[in-house]
Design an enzyme around this catalytic site. Structure first.
Site, short mmCIF file in Angstrom:
data_model
loop_
_atom_site.label_atom_id
_atom_site.label_comp_id
_atom_site.label_asym_id
_atom_site.label_seq_id
_atom_site.Cartn_x
_atom_site.Cartn_y
_atom_site.Cartn_z
N CYS A 2 0.89 -1.16 0.00
CA CYS A 2 0.00 0.00 0.00
C CYS A 2 0.92 1.21 0.00
O CYS A 2 2.10 1.08 0.31
CB CYS A 2 -0.85 0.07 1.26
N ARG A 27 2.01 1.25 -5.97
CA ARG A 27 1.99 0.30 -4.86
C ARG A 27 0.61 -0.31 -4.63
O ARG A 27 0.45 -1.24 -3.84
CB ARG A 27 2.43 1.01 -3.57
N TRP A 73 -3.64 -1.55 -1.51
CA TRP A 73 -3.56 -2.79 -2.28
C TRP A 73 -4.05 -3.86 -1.31
O TRP A 73 -3.33 -4.27 -0.41
CB TRP A 73 -2.11 -3.03 -2.72
N ASN A 99 0.30 -0.22 6.21
CA ASN A 99 0.80 -0.98 5.07
C ASN A 99 1.42 -2.25 5.65
O ASN A 99 2.33 -2.17 6.46
CB ASN A 99 1.85 -0.15 4.32
N GLY A 100 0.92 -3.40 5.24
CA GLY A 100 1.46 -4.66 5.76
C GLY A 100 0.36 -5.62 6.15
O GLY A 100 -0.81 -5.41 5.79
N GLU A 484 8.83 -20.26 -21.07
CA GLU A 484 8.67 -18.92 -20.49
C GLU A 484 9.77 -17.97 -21.01
O GLU A 484 9.49 -16.82 -21.32
CB GLU A 484 8.70 -19.01 -18.95
N LYS A 488 9.02 -14.52 -23.05
CA LYS A 488 9.53 -13.21 -22.61
C LYS A 488 10.28 -12.52 -23.75
O LYS A 488 10.10 -11.34 -23.99
CB LYS A 488 10.48 -13.33 -21.40
N GLU A 491 7.83 -11.20 -26.51
CA GLU A 491 6.98 -10.05 -26.21
C GLU A 491 7.76 -8.76 -25.96
O GLU A 491 7.27 -7.68 -26.24
CB GLU A 491 5.98 -10.33 -25.08
N HIS A 507 12.87 -33.97 -33.37
CA HIS A 507 11.70 -34.34 -34.15
C HIS A 507 11.21 -33.17 -35.01
O HIS A 507 10.03 -33.14 -35.38
CB HIS A 507 10.59 -34.84 -33.22
N LYS A 606 -1.82 -5.45 -19.88
CA LYS A 606 -1.47 -6.13 -18.63
C LYS A 606 -2.53 -7.14 -18.21
O LYS A 606 -2.23 -8.22 -17.75
CB LYS A 606 -1.28 -5.07 -17.54
C1 F6R Z 1 3.35 -12.64 -20.29
C2 F6R Z 1 2.12 -12.20 -19.67
C3 F6R Z 1 0.87 -12.86 -20.06
C4 F6R Z 1 0.05 -13.20 -18.82
C5 F6R Z 1 -1.33 -13.74 -19.25
C6 F6R Z 1 -2.15 -14.20 -18.07
O1 F6R Z 1 4.45 -11.93 -19.84
O2 F6R Z 1 2.13 -11.32 -18.86
O3 F6R Z 1 1.11 -14.00 -20.81
O4 F6R Z 1 0.74 -14.15 -18.08
O5 F6R Z 1 -2.02 -12.73 -19.93
O6 F6R Z 1 -2.42 -13.13 -17.21
P1 F6R Z 1 -2.88 -13.39 -15.74
O7 F6R Z 1 -1.79 -14.09 -15.03
O8 F6R Z 1 -3.15 -12.01 -15.20
O9 F6R Z 1 -4.13 -14.22 -15.79
#
Ligand code: F6R
Length: 611
Positions: A2, A27, A73, A99-100, A484, A488, A491, A507, A606
């Site tokens: 927070c 935060r 948060w 906060n905590g 993964e 990364k 993207e 294969h 996001k």
């Molecule tokens: C990759 C990324 C996305 C999320 C995906 C699921 O870096 O951020 O692939 O992992 O959109 O999102 P959440 O975890 O919020 O359901």
């Protein structure tokens, strides 16, 4: 997480607090509130962002020279007006922000209920505040003394700021485990979770330490320990610009979040894992523990990075719990007609808790009688609410669009659940259980060690940034890490990358290998180590470039590699929390070297709330 702000001095407090809260919104931003001394101690608070609170109190006389403010948060209690801070004590005399997490809040709450207290929110904060008020009343002591006595009873982490209607110029503050900075001005003081709210007013700050209590007046700052001994405040000069501090001194949120991982993994384990006692406490799933243990199958449902965490968890649960596990893309699972039997356990993994496909997939499964567990980062999010039970990942707000710290926190939570269930079920021998608990406790330190090698990875990114394609290969627990790593890189740098099980490479993908193809091996010391070294040989024989994530001191793998990224030794079950770190850094630095907007990669968002 927070954000907290405070001010006492000759200026108008409200504008300082609001501006400070906006800077701290990274935060958390699910609700906002301020307390001011304007004709009495008054609290204004609202669910939503800082701007929403501002709009809701236009026209109100907010004239005050002292105030505290909070951007939340949520941890205890969903985001709502009544759970927003500041909270007021039963008598209305005290206001507090926090906060905590107060871990023993339910015990304290029960004590207060027995004394006739009732509560208007679901928060641990309101419990602590009334606990302080009760001590103040009973002992007929100062607020400062009551806070000191109360905090000796508290377990957990906190920064608290308190105002007392009867002492209108003073803020009492205390900290343990969460950050608190006090800015020292001329006849005025500022308080904040970081220095950003005070930067234009003063560069002189005091970083308050754990178990310290501050009595803050316009022209006086007294610092004490919980034993009531005075401590001389150590004033430091800030040498940072506002823009930098908003990202905690990092160039990008993504880099900041990568570097936060020693702490976020630690936060995730804190209060749950007790290696000395040999216990894992997960109150969120306790009620369903028997049913998970007896489940015929577990289905992990997720998207993107969270799906990769599910793949690692599949291996872990099968190994430790001997339960059949399937891992499903939420977007596929929801649209077909999957067989769901009553008593199946579905684990929904999601950072945001709002991913539409994951949400609908679990709604469908719930209607068919499945038990839904949520492994979610954002408290109070839709997936968390719809789940029967679950465990938060406590990684704090993830702002960079590419998920980093959420992944390692998901792995930490899923590992703890598997350890708990496997131990209950008797499928993990005692010795192995204790070994894994001890090793898990060491992971935050090992993550920190891995991050110290970021300069090597930066240089690698420069070297390989012009490649058109990358191949990522891994075996066992490190296969999902290869996926993964590839995601990364794609993207963040827009370089095409594919992740594959290392053995499967023969294969098909091996046809891609030539002197222009960098192949990233995730090849730590584990039972498949010799096999993956053979795969390295196969790439080298075809002139591909071998870049490997290897265990520190593994000279054999190093000699087969063109370049290496090091991680410390770890059990294979826990290794993904380490091996992913260099791959996150490789993606970040490659994106940076190519001039990409790493925090906001093109076409991405996001939280994916469309189907
Ligand atoms: C990759 C990324 C996305 C999320 C995906 C699921 O870096 O951020 O692939 O992992 O959109 O999102 P959440 O975890 O919020 O359901």
């Amino acid at each position: 997480m927070c954000g907290i702000v405070g001010y006492t001095g000759p200026r108008e407090a409200y504008p300082i607090i609001i501006k400070g809260l906006k800077r701290l919104e990274y935060r958390g931003y699910d609700s906002t509130g301020v307390a001011l001394q304007n004709g009495g101690l008054n609290v204004y608070k609202k669910k939503g962002k800082v701007a929403e609170l501002e709009e809701s109190i236009v026209g109100v006389n907010l004239h005050s020279h002292i105030g505290i403010g909070h951007t939340r948060w949520a941890t205890h209690g969903e985001p709502s007006d009544r759970n927003a801070h500041p909270h007021q004590s039963a008598s209305g005399q005290l206001a507090m922000i926090h906060n905590g997490i107060i871990e023993n809040y339910s015990q304290l709450k029960q004590e207060l209920i027995n004394k006739g207290y009732s509560f208007s929110s679901d928060t641990d904060t309101e419990v602590l505040l009334n606990f302080i008020e009760e001590i103040k009343k009973n002992n007929n002591c100062s607020l400062e003394e009551a806070v000191r006595v109360a905090l000796k009873r508290v377990t957990g982490a906190y920064v608290i700021l308190l105002m007392d209607a009867g002492d209108p110029g003073t803020i009492i503050a205390a900290r343990k485990g969460s950050p608190l900075v006090i800015g020292v001005g001329k006849g005025e003081h500022f308080l904040g979770s970081d220095a950003s709210p005070m930067l234009e007013y003063t560069k002189e700050v005091v970083y308050v330490n754990d178990y310290e209590l501050a009595i803050v007046k316009p022209d006086e700052l007294i610092l004490k320990n919980l034993g009531n001994e005075k401590i001389t405040p150590y004033i430091q000069k800030l040498d940072i610009e506002l823009a930098a501090i908003e990202k905690g001194g990092y160039d990008h949120f993504m880099l900041k979040e990568i570097f936060e991982q020693p702490r976020t993994v630690y936060d995730c384990l804190r209060g749950r894992l007790d290696a000395a006692e040999g216990t894992i406490t997960m109150s969120g799933i306790q009620q369903y523990a028997e049913q998970i243990m007896n489940a015929n199958r577990i289905v992990m449902v997720a998207c993107g990075t969270s799906w990769h965490a599910g793949l690692v968890a599949e291996y872990i649960f099968e190994e430790l719990c001997r339960i059949n596990v399937e891992v499903e893309y939420a977007s596929e699972f929801r649209y077909r007609n999957p067989v769901i039997n009553k008593g199946d356990v579905i684990i929904a993994i999601s950072q945001s808790g709002e991913t539409a496909d994951t949400l609908v997939a679990i709604e469908n499964a719930k209607n068919n009688g499945a038990i839904i567990l949520g492994v979610v980062n954002v408290v109070g999010s839709s997936i968390a609410r719809i789940s029967h039970a679950g465990a938060y990942t406590h990684a704090g707000p993830e702002i960079g669009v590419a998920s980093t710290k959420a992944f390692t926190a998901q792995l930490a939570v899923l590992t703890m659940i598997a350890l708990k269930i496997g131990y209950m079920k008797g499928t993990i021998p005692q010795k192995r259980y204790m070994q894994l608990l001890n090793e898990l406790q060491e992971i935050p330190e090992k993550v920190a060690w891995t991050l110290k090698h970021s300069d090597t990875i930066k240089a690698l990114a420069e070297k390989y940034k012009d490649a058109h394609d990358f191949l990522y290969l891994g075996r066992g627990y490190n296969f999902p890490v290869a996926l993964e790593g590839a995601l990364k890189l794609k993207e963040i740098s827009y370089i095409h990358a594919e992740g594959y099980p290392a053995a499967e490479m023969k294969h098909g993908p091996i046809a891609l290998v030539d002197e222009n193809l960098p192949v990233v091996f995730v090849a730590t010391k584990d039972p498949y180590h010799e096999k993956i070294m053979s795969n390295m040989q196969e790439i080298k024989a075809r002139k591909g470039k071998v870049i490997s994530v290897i265990t520190e001191g593994d000279e054999t793998s190093a000699s087969l590699s063109d370049d290496v990224m090091l991680v410390p030794e770890a059990d294979e079950i826990l290794a993904p929390m380490l091996t992913v770190i260099p791959l996150q850094l490789l993606a970040y630095y490659t994106g940076l070297a190519k001039g990409c907007d790493v925090d906001k990669p093109r076409n991405l968002a996001k939280s994916v709330t469309v189907e």
